[in-house]
Design a protein around this motif. Structure first.
Motif, PDB file in Angstrom:
ATOM      1  N   ALA A   1       0.840  -1.195   0.000  1.00 54.44           N
ATOM      2  CA  ALA A   1       0.000   0.000   0.000  1.00 54.44           C
ATOM      3  C   ALA A   1       0.874   1.245   0.000  1.00 54.44           C
ATOM      4  CB  ALA A   1      -0.916  -0.007   1.221  1.00 54.44           C
ATOM      5  N   LEU A   2       1.984   1.167   0.753  1.00 59.51           N
ATOM      6  CA  LEU A   2       2.907   2.304   0.791  1.00 59.51           C
ATOM      7  C   LEU A   2       3.504   2.544  -0.584  1.00 59.51           C
ATOM      8  CD1 LEU A   2       4.927   2.109   4.107  1.00 59.51           C
ATOM      9  CD2 LEU A   2       3.640   4.040   3.186  1.00 59.51           C
ATOM     10  N   ILE A   3       3.868   1.446  -1.248  1.00 59.53           N
ATOM     11  CA  ILE A   3       4.477   1.589  -2.569  1.00 59.53           C
ATOM     12  C   ILE A   3       3.462   2.181  -3.546  1.00 59.53           C
ATOM     13  CG2 ILE A   3       5.431   0.320  -4.526  1.00 59.53           C
ATOM     14  CD1 ILE A   3       6.530  -1.693  -2.420  1.00 59.53           C
ATOM     15  N   ASN A   4       2.235   1.654  -3.491  1.00 65.27           N
ATOM     16  CA  ASN A   4       1.241   2.071  -4.481  1.00 65.27           C
ATOM     17  C   ASN A   4       0.595   3.413  -4.179  1.00 65.27           C
ATOM     18  OD1 ASN A   4       1.349  -0.063  -6.374  1.00 65.27           O
ATOM     19  ND2 ASN A   4       0.357  -1.387  -4.862  1.00 65.27           N
ATOM     20  N   TRP A   5       0.412   3.706  -2.901  1.00 66.92           N
ATOM     21  CA  TRP A   5      -0.309   4.934  -2.571  1.00 66.92           C
ATOM     22  C   TRP A   5       0.534   5.953  -1.830  1.00 66.92           C
ATOM     23  CZ3 TRP A   5      -4.223   5.344  -5.501  1.00 66.92           C
ATOM     24  CH2 TRP A   5      -5.015   4.233  -5.824  1.00 66.92           C
ATOM     25  N   GLY A   6       1.720   5.568  -1.409  1.00 67.53           N
ATOM     26  CA  GLY A   6       2.592   6.516  -0.743  1.00 67.53           C
ATOM     27  C   GLY A   6       2.154   6.821   0.674  1.00 67.53           C
ATOM     28  N   LEU A   7       2.649   7.925   1.178  1.00 65.34           N
ATOM     29  CA  LEU A   7       2.426   8.259   2.581  1.00 65.34           C
ATOM     30  C   LEU A   7       0.966   8.437   2.985  1.00 65.34           C
ATOM     31  CD1 LEU A   7       5.423  10.496   3.634  1.00 65.34           C
ATOM     32  CD2 LEU A   7       4.888   8.149   4.278  1.00 65.34           C
ATOM     33  N   PRO A   8       0.100   8.902   2.093  1.00 68.55           N
ATOM     34  CA  PRO A   8      -1.302   9.043   2.523  1.00 68.55           C
ATOM     35  C   PRO A   8      -1.865   7.751   3.093  1.00 68.55           C
ATOM     36  CG  PRO A   8      -0.988  10.099   0.414  1.00 68.55           C
ATOM     37  CD  PRO A   8       0.314   9.444   0.752  1.00 68.55           C
ATOM     38  N   ALA A   9      -1.445   6.606   2.542  1.00 72.55           N
ATOM     39  CA  ALA A   9      -1.925   5.326   3.051  1.00 72.55           C
ATOM     40  C   ALA A   9      -1.489   5.142   4.501  1.00 72.55           C
ATOM     41  CB  ALA A   9      -1.400   4.185   2.196  1.00 72.55           C
ATOM     42  N   LEU A  10      -0.230   5.446   4.757  1.00 71.02           N
ATOM     43  CA  LEU A  10       0.300   5.310   6.114  1.00 71.02           C
ATOM     44  C   LEU A  10      -0.454   6.226   7.070  1.00 71.02           C
ATOM     45  CD1 LEU A  10       2.460   3.910   7.773  1.00 71.02           C
ATOM     46  CD2 LEU A  10       3.942   5.872   7.387  1.00 71.02           C
ATOM     47  N   ARG A  11      -0.762   7.421   6.599  1.00 67.67           N
ATOM     48  CA  ARG A  11      -1.468   8.385   7.423  1.00 67.67           C
ATOM     49  C   ARG A  11      -2.828   7.818   7.853  1.00 67.67           C
ATOM     50  NH1 ARG A  11      -5.472  12.406   5.969  1.00 67.67           N
ATOM     51  NH2 ARG A  11      -5.669  10.995   4.200  1.00 67.67           N
ATOM     52  N   VAL A  12      -3.553   7.248   6.920  1.00 66.63           N
ATOM     53  CA  VAL A  12      -4.879   6.708   7.241  1.00 66.63           C
ATOM     54  C   VAL A  12      -4.750   5.547   8.234  1.00 66.63           C
ATOM     55  CG1 VAL A  12      -6.895   5.517   6.302  1.00 66.63           C
ATOM     56  CG2 VAL A  12      -5.871   7.425   5.053  1.00 66.63           C
ATOM     57  N   VAL A  13      -3.815   4.652   7.964  1.00 69.00           N
ATOM     58  CA  VAL A  13      -3.671   3.487   8.846  1.00 69.00           C
ATOM     59  C   VAL A  13      -3.289   3.936  10.258  1.00 69.00           C
ATOM     60  CG1 VAL A  13      -2.374   1.371   9.272  1.00 69.00           C
ATOM     61  CG2 VAL A  13      -3.080   1.941   6.954  1.00 69.00           C
ATOM     62  N   ALA A  14      -2.305   4.822  10.338  1.00 68.71           N
ATOM     63  CA  ALA A  14      -1.834   5.248  11.653  1.00 68.71           C
ATOM     64  C   ALA A  14      -2.960   5.911  12.432  1.00 68.71           C
ATOM     65  CB  ALA A  14      -0.650   6.195  11.500  1.00 68.71           C
ATOM     66  N   LEU A  15      -3.679   6.791  11.777  1.00 66.85           N
ATOM     67  CA  LEU A  15      -4.767   7.497  12.452  1.00 66.85           C
ATOM     68  C   LEU A  15      -5.823   6.504  12.940  1.00 66.85           C
ATOM     69  CD1 LEU A  15      -5.907  10.198  13.250  1.00 66.85           C
ATOM     70  CD2 LEU A  15      -6.977  10.383  11.000  1.00 66.85           C
ATOM     71  N   SER A  16      -6.156   5.571  12.079  1.00 64.89           N
ATOM     72  CA  SER A  16      -7.179   4.587  12.432  1.00 64.89           C
ATOM     73  C   SER A  16      -6.746   3.754  13.642  1.00 64.89           C
ATOM     74  CB  SER A  16      -7.455   3.697  11.222  1.00 64.89           C
ATOM     75  OG  SER A  16      -8.179   2.568  11.595  1.00 64.89           O
ATOM     76  N   VAL A  17      -5.482   3.344  13.640  1.00 66.34           N
ATOM     77  CA  VAL A  17      -4.981   2.537  14.767  1.00 66.34           C
ATOM     78  C   VAL A  17      -5.041   3.347  16.060  1.00 66.34           C
ATOM     79  CG1 VAL A  17      -2.911   1.495  15.746  1.00 66.34           C
ATOM     80  CG2 VAL A  17      -3.540   1.015  13.377  1.00 66.34           C
ATOM     81  N   VAL A  18      -4.582   4.575  15.991  1.00 65.36           N
ATOM     82  CA  VAL A  18      -4.569   5.403  17.201  1.00 65.36           C
ATOM     83  C   VAL A  18      -5.985   5.570  17.743  1.00 65.36           C
ATOM     84  CG1 VAL A  18      -4.145   7.735  18.070  1.00 65.36           C
ATOM     85  CG2 VAL A  18      -2.456   6.611  16.615  1.00 65.36           C
ATOM     86  N   VAL A  19      -6.922   5.857  16.870  1.00 65.65           N
ATOM     87  CA  VAL A  19      -8.304   6.053  17.329  1.00 65.65           C
ATOM     88  C   VAL A  19      -8.846   4.769  17.951  1.00 65.65           C
ATOM     89  CG1 VAL A  19     -10.671   6.520  16.581  1.00 65.65           C
ATOM     90  CG2 VAL A  19      -8.786   7.891  15.690  1.00 65.65           C
ATOM     91  N   CYS A  20      -8.629   3.638  17.293  1.00 67.84           N
ATOM     92  CA  CYS A  20      -9.139   2.366  17.827  1.00 67.84           C
ATOM     93  C   CYS A  20      -8.576   2.086  19.213  1.00 67.84           C
ATOM     94  CB  CYS A  20      -8.781   1.208  16.899  1.00 67.84           C
ATOM     95  SG  CYS A  20      -9.782   1.183  15.407  1.00 67.84           S
ATOM     96  N   VAL A  21      -7.271   2.286  19.359  1.00 64.74           N
ATOM     97  CA  VAL A  21      -6.649   2.005  20.650  1.00 64.74           C
ATOM     98  C   VAL A  21      -7.215   2.939  21.716  1.00 64.74           C
ATOM     99  CG1 VAL A  21      -4.477   2.136  21.917  1.00 64.74           C
ATOM    100  CG2 VAL A  21      -4.555   1.023  19.684  1.00 64.74           C
ATOM    101  N   LEU A  22      -7.328   4.225  21.381  1.00 60.95           N
ATOM    102  CA  LEU A  22      -7.845   5.179  22.361  1.00 60.95           C
ATOM    103  C   LEU A  22      -9.271   4.830  22.775  1.00 60.95           C
ATOM    104  CD1 LEU A  22      -6.471   8.665  21.249  1.00 60.95           C
ATOM    105  CD2 LEU A  22      -5.818   7.238  23.197  1.00 60.95           C
ATOM    106  N   VAL A  23     -10.091   4.491  21.790  1.00 58.61           N
ATOM    107  CA  VAL A  23     -11.486   4.164  22.126  1.00 58.61           C
ATOM    108  C   VAL A  23     -11.527   2.971  23.072  1.00 58.61           C
ATOM    109  CG1 VAL A  23     -13.677   3.318  21.195  1.00 58.61           C
ATOM    110  CG2 VAL A  23     -12.446   5.133  20.012  1.00 58.61           C
ATOM    111  N   GLU A  24     -10.693   1.974  22.815  1.00 57.87           N
ATOM    112  CA  GLU A  24     -10.702   0.803  23.696  1.00 57.87           C
ATOM    113  C   GLU A  24     -10.272   1.183  25.106  1.00 57.87           C
ATOM    114  OE1 GLU A  24      -9.827  -2.905  22.210  1.00 57.87           O
ATOM    115  OE2 GLU A  24      -9.267  -3.794  24.127  1.00 57.87           O
TER     116      GLU A  24
END
Ligand code: SF4
Ligand code: SF4
Lengths: 418, 317
Positions: free
Chosen positions: B42-65
């Protein structure tokens, strides 16, 4: 497929261990604790009585349960509701003479057959409950009962005279038309004129109900009895020594060590582990019986009794600890592994929340108590314990009432507890 | 007696005393490891925006839990890393260009309505990431459509091509491109090659069940193959359907979530087949181009019925 997808990768689940050595002689105990639950103590046996090996101590009212004998020279230090405690002492000449004078009985020379043999064997300290079952076909389960236990192959391949004597006695005792030895498929053996049937040898294949299935192709068929090799060995041992049974064979094992020993009835787990040079540390778990179906003991002065199959030390940190209340995460591993095709996840949940009745709808009485559900549980839930709890609450004692399970009862519940 | 009782304290517990060594935490680690190849792609094909979405999603999920456990006075469960897995999986269903608020709302809804309100890991009857996905999909359909969000990309959306430009155009898309993730799809779902590698790893680790995976893949392949061989007009090959949209992601990582799926072998196969056939139906007759997430949402609601298909317990006649 199950094997392919990883559930039981531990090589110890292969029940053929290639151990062939003769059994070592266990330690001379300095102190023993004999189980006397249900026994009535002989007249004259009390605190401070001096005892010698093979001295008769108590009788059980049940015909199938062997009498209790002193396993060594010593002095009775206490008699409680559940136990008789004996401390070792150097024998006096009188005690030695008394021991010499204990009669020898050659059970192989006895004329009795069938039922009539039961009291003879009882008087030699042998349990006959599972040996003389009413059945047409009697299967001898020749597998190591649990992973980690390794005495079955030496019994089959090394101590052959004891085995032959035991089988001869078994044939005289049992009314079964056929006696079949269920032997791990890797071992190609011939035992006199006995029928030998190869059976799979990966745990849980040693669970009695599954051995019966492997031999007959049917699940819980009628008219089939099963007896453990351990019991046959005891029978043979008494026939060979001509003395009452005061010993048993157990495997002592830890992560790095394993060995088979003939140990005295009532030996304490602390002395046995010390003898086998297994070092204990705080936080370890001492397991009496097999690692999958046994029970943990709290103190080093708990003892091993005649029915015990093994003594294991599970080092702290070698398995993930069970932590208090751990909810089921529905991973499905227990369902995938269960040899009885049950839903241990649902059973344990119902038991956890006291919904024991619902366990019946989930066929709780089909459970073979193999313990695999707990072995694979990624949440480290005591799944088997939940199931046993529900069974107890429901008054189902599958393992106690059916002949099929007599051996398991002897090793995991009744006898081993003292 | 005193000589035998020394002061060592031993641990008492319930049998069995041996354990396979797998824990919830290790399962999460396996899942993350399995998702890693797709993440790299995903990083290769979409670049940093992909990482941004994944990181944000992980952080939110962890915080909510963390917050939910605190509010509900439950034992903190965040250290089992299952929230991280959910975060990654949820992000994999979003377009790489998803705006930050979309990620935050979706991830929070997923954790809240798809896991914590049901009582935590394993108690939810529907897939956690799919709940977040479904809420966003009905609320912000445009933002969830990778084809709309990814206008700047050179890639094309194979399913949209098939639907709007016809079979002939779609046939020009090479399978290799699809495998390498050179297609417009959700940021992780399109990384077919990586997902396959990770999925097979999970199969062999025993984390997921082959019955479900095989069932779902067969459920997609067989009807499309049937149509492909019988139809008089030209149709696209069945493998095209396998490697587009989120079929592979769903078959290996989402449909296999054990708490939403049935547990006995035959039931799992039937469930997998149902998922696959629903994908076929939605793609052939529905208005959505992908359909896999919806198929699983529906099939998992049927799980109690699949669970009725069970083998006879030992010795029961
Ligand atoms: S102990 Fe567990 S795995 Fe074994 S038969 Fe019973 S429920 Fe099944
Ligand atoms: S193995 Fe444990 S966590 Fe998994 S379903 Fe069974 S009881 Fe639940």
């Amino acid at each position: 497929m199950k094997e392919l997808f990883t559930m039981l990768t531990d090589p110890r689940f292969h029940l053929v261990s290639n151990v062939r050595e003769r059994f070592g002689q266990g330690p001379e105990p300095t102190y023993v604790r004999l189980n006397r639950e249900g026994f009535s103590i002989d007249a004259g046996i009390k605190k401070k009585t001096l005892v010698h090996p093979y001295m008769h101590l108590a009788t059980h009212p049940f015909a199938g349960k062997g009498d209790l004998f002193a396993p060594m020279y010593g002095e009775i230090t206490d008699i409680t509701e559940r136990s008789v405690f004996v401390r070792h002492m150097e024998p006096t000449e009188e005690m030695k003479a008394a021991c010499e004078a204990e009669p020898m009985t050659d059970i192989l020379a006895c004329e009795e057959r069938g039922e009539a043999l039961v009291p003879v064997l009882k008087a030699m300290g042998l349990n006959t409950k599972s040996l003389g079952q009413e059945c047409e076909t009697l299967i001898v389960n020749c597998q190591n009962p649990d992973p980690g236990v390794t005495w079955a192959e030496p019994m089959l391949l090394t101590h052959t005279r004891t085995l032959a004597a035991g089988l001869t006695m078994l044939r005289r005792l049992s009314r079964a038309q056929r006696i079949i030895l269920a032997v791990p498929e890797e071992l190609k053996i011939k035992v006199h004129d006995f029928e030998v049937v190869p059976v799979p040898s990966r745990y849980p294949a040693s669970v009695n109900a599954l051995v019966v299935k492997a031999v007959t192709g049917r699940e819980r068929p009628d008219g089939i009895g099963i007896v453990g090799l351990h019991n046959v060995w005891s029978l043979g041992h008494v026939a060979m020594t001509r003395k009452p049974l005061i010993e048993t064979v157990i495997t002592i094992g830890s992560l790095s060590f394993t060995g088979n020993y003939i140990v005295r009835d009532g030996s304490t787990v602390g002395e046995l582990l010390k003898f086998a040079r297994v070092t204990l540390s705080a936080g370890d778990t001492i397991v009496r019986g097999g690692p999958l179906r046994g029970e943990s003991v709290d103190k080093q002065d708990r003892s091993i009794t005649k029915g015990a199959t093994g003594l294991f030390l599970v080092e702290k940190g070698s398995v993930a600890p069970m932590i208090g209340h751990s909810p089921c995460v529905s991973c499905g591993s227990c369902v995938a592994i269960c040899p009885a095709r049950l839903r241990p996840d649902m059973l344990s949940r119902y038991a956890e929340f006291g919904l024991h009745k619902r366990c019946l709808e989930q066929y709780i009485s089909s459970c073979l108590e193999c313990g695999l559900c707990g072995y694979v549980c990624i949440a480290r839930r005591p799944v088997l314990q939940y199931i046993r709890l529900a069974k107890a609450k429901l008054g189902i004692s599958v393992l106690k009432t059916e002949g099929l399970y007599a051996q398991e009862e002897a090793t995991t519940t009744g006898e081993a507890r003292s | 007696m005193s000589a035998h009782t020394n002061s060592l304290l031993f641990a008492m517990s319930a049998p069995p005393y041996w354990h396979c060594g797998r824990t919830v935490c290790k399962r999460s680690m396996d899942q993350l490891l399995a998702l890693a190849p797709a993440m790299v792609m995903a990083l290769i094909n979409w670049g940093l925006p992909a990482l941004r979405v994944v990181a944000l999603s992980v952080v939110v999920c962890v915080l909510v839990e963390v917050v939910c456990c605190a509010i509900m006075h439950r034992r903190q469960t965040v250290h089992d890393f299952s929230a991280v897995v959910t975060g990654v999986l949820f992000a994999f269903l979003l377009p790489a260009a998803a705006p930050w608020w979309l990620v935050v709302i979706g991830a929070a809804c997923a954790m809240l309505f798809g896991k914590m309100l049901f009582g935590g890991l394993g108690d939810n009857p529907v897939s956690t990431p799919l709940i977040g996905w479904a809420i966003l999909f009905v609320s912000f359909p445009l933002f969830m459509d990778p084809n709309v969000m990814q206008l700047a990309s050179d890639y094309e959306d194979p399913l949209a091509v098939l639907k709007y430009l016809g079979v002939a155009r779609a046939q020009e898309i090479s399978l290799v491109d699809l495998l390498l993730g050179r297609q417009i799809a959700a940021l992780g779902a399109g990384q077919i090659g990586g997902l396959l590698v990770g999925g097979v790893y999970l199969l062999f680790r025993g984390v997921i069940r082959w019955q479900i995976v095989l069932g779902m893949l067969a459920g997609v392949l067989i009807p499309f193959a049937f149509v492909h061989s019988l139809a008089e007009t030209a149709t696209i090959t069945p493998t095209f359907h396998l490697f587009t949209g989120s079929v592979v992601l769903c078959a290996f990582f989402i449909a296999t979530e054990s708490n939403i799926a049935p547990t006995h072998s035959l039931a799992m196969i039937l469930y997998g087949l149902t998922c696959g056939i629903l994908v076929f139906l939605i793609r052939s007759y529905g208005s959505y181009t992908d359909g896999a997430p919806f198929a699983i949402l529906v099939a998992s609601l049927l799980t109690p019925y699949f669970d009725l298909v069970r083998p006879k317990p030992f010795g029961v006649r």
